[in-house]
Design an enzyme around this catalytic site. Sequence first.
Site, short mmCIF file in Angstrom:
data_model
loop_
_atom_site.label_atom_id
_atom_site.label_comp_id
_atom_site.label_asym_id
_atom_site.label_seq_id
_atom_site.Cartn_x
_atom_site.Cartn_y
_atom_site.Cartn_z
N HIS A 157 13.97 -5.21 -1.98
CA HIS A 157 14.19 -4.46 -3.23
C HIS A 157 13.46 -5.13 -4.40
O HIS A 157 13.88 -4.99 -5.55
CB HIS A 157 15.68 -4.36 -3.57
CG HIS A 157 16.53 -3.92 -2.43
ND1 HIS A 157 16.83 -2.61 -2.17
CD2 HIS A 157 17.11 -4.64 -1.44
CE1 HIS A 157 17.58 -2.52 -1.09
NE2 HIS A 157 17.75 -3.75 -0.61
N SER A 278 -11.55 -6.60 -20.54
CA SER A 278 -11.21 -5.43 -21.34
C SER A 278 -12.25 -5.31 -22.45
O SER A 278 -12.77 -6.30 -22.94
CB SER A 278 -9.83 -5.62 -21.95
OG SER A 278 -9.70 -4.88 -23.14
N LYS A 284 -8.24 -10.60 -21.79
CA LYS A 284 -7.85 -9.95 -20.53
C LYS A 284 -8.71 -10.30 -19.33
O LYS A 284 -9.92 -10.45 -19.42
CB LYS A 284 -7.89 -8.42 -20.70
CG LYS A 284 -6.83 -7.91 -21.63
CD LYS A 284 -5.48 -7.84 -20.97
CE LYS A 284 -5.37 -6.53 -20.23
NZ LYS A 284 -4.09 -6.37 -19.58
N GLU A 291 -6.53 -2.99 -7.73
CA GLU A 291 -6.06 -1.73 -8.33
C GLU A 291 -6.83 -0.54 -7.76
O GLU A 291 -6.26 0.50 -7.44
CB GLU A 291 -6.24 -1.76 -9.86
CG GLU A 291 -5.24 -2.63 -10.57
CD GLU A 291 -5.55 -2.73 -12.05
OE1 GLU A 291 -4.80 -2.19 -12.85
OE2 GLU A 291 -6.58 -3.36 -12.41
#
Length: 470
Positions: A157, A278, A284, A291
């Site tokens: 979980h 970024s 970043k 992804e």
Amino acid sequence: MAEKLWKGRFEQPTDKLVEEYTSSIHFDSRLYRYDIEGSIAHCRMLAECRIISHDEASSIVQALGEILRDIERGQVALDSSQEDIHMAIENELTARIGETGGKLHTARSRNDQVALDMRLFMRDALSGILDLVRNVQSTLVATAERYIDVIMPGFTHLQHAQPILFSHHLMAYYEMFGRDFARFGDCLIRTDVMPLGSAALAGTTFPTDMEWTARQLGFPRVVANSMDAVSDRDYLIEFCSDSAILMMHVSRMAEELIIWSSPEFAFIEISDAFCTGSSIMPQKKNPDVPELMRGKTGRVYGNLIALLTMTKGLPLAYNRDLQEDKEPVFDTVDTLVATLRLLSKMLPEIRINRDRMARMAVHNFTLATDLADYLVRRGIPFRKAHHVVGQVVQYCIRNGKELSECSLEELKTFHKAFDEDVFQCLEVSSVIDRRKSLGGTATSRVKEAIARARAELEACETKGNRKPEK
Ligand code: ARG
């Protein structure tokens, strides 16, 4: 558009929009090698069976070889002036050797020709993908071996559950990719069937020898039914289905890499070479590669649904709908190849924050099950032990401590069976190494799993031929 090989029956020219709409050359030109390979085998068979003369066959085969070479040099225009790759090559052949070229299409149709091309293409694609899946598995085993002593929290979980070896986690993926490997191998068996000679749908009146063609092209089997041969796309659907499952596995791993590299987890750092920055936030460093792996899973699922929908309710035998099989299949192959390649490259470059992982492994009461098991070994029924430890946890939460920070006196207030040796049982390494059940996280078990995996990968390599046994 180039001269149509089927123009005889028509009085009017084809509408321009129809030509554009029905043409598939912009995606099926990719099949040129397979189309020529199939045509050469077919042509030799025609000569072998005395359907055309050996002289005619030689000039066709020679010209096809030259066309192949010229396509590879970019000297043959495979452009929108052609309806599809089959017509383009046949037109080119006739342009080069005249009427004799027109004999090649004896005893076949484009329906069985395209089925053959796709099977040849898929056979190659599958053996490449089988190799790439094995590479990912090898990388996982090497990484598991390298970090055999790294401990981390296991989750259920997405909540801290019990300590595990990081290697154990990696080897779970080894198993998942092992099933993918087996599935693709299975798909290859059903792909490896020779359909050429089924002609349009009913077979041919000529005395052909399909088994001869099959031997030439290295197929172990010939189709059993000519109608099935020209309308079957199961092997493509199966491939896309196996690919969907594989990408689901990749996306699960990608998701873990993404969250593990967040500052909240801080378990790993993905190498700069696999991240991007970024355009506005200078600080970043984003995990774009995992992804995109997660993201591309969607298109692979979509390709499966496209094929299933395309074939749903199609009457036998060939229907033009089937031309729509190619783009989803090509896209799936390309996505898998790119993803698997990158995955094998990225995994070894991941930096492991072993201290943080080890600290988190014993955080949030992950040793509670072991404390309950301790009581069970002292004769207390598990349900009772579970309840007692639940109360210890509640006490710890209230007093802001970890289980191992409780004194023996404190523990004894919950159950008299607690004794000195309880602290030893809460040592994280013994917590791990006691889990010796088959497939458990004990170091000895994980080492066994790694050794088994190594043997499996080596057996595959020495066979030299990664195709499964038939
Ligand atoms: N381009 C077609 C395809 O990919 C080839 C077969 C065409 N057959 C036909 N009867 N129109 O399916």
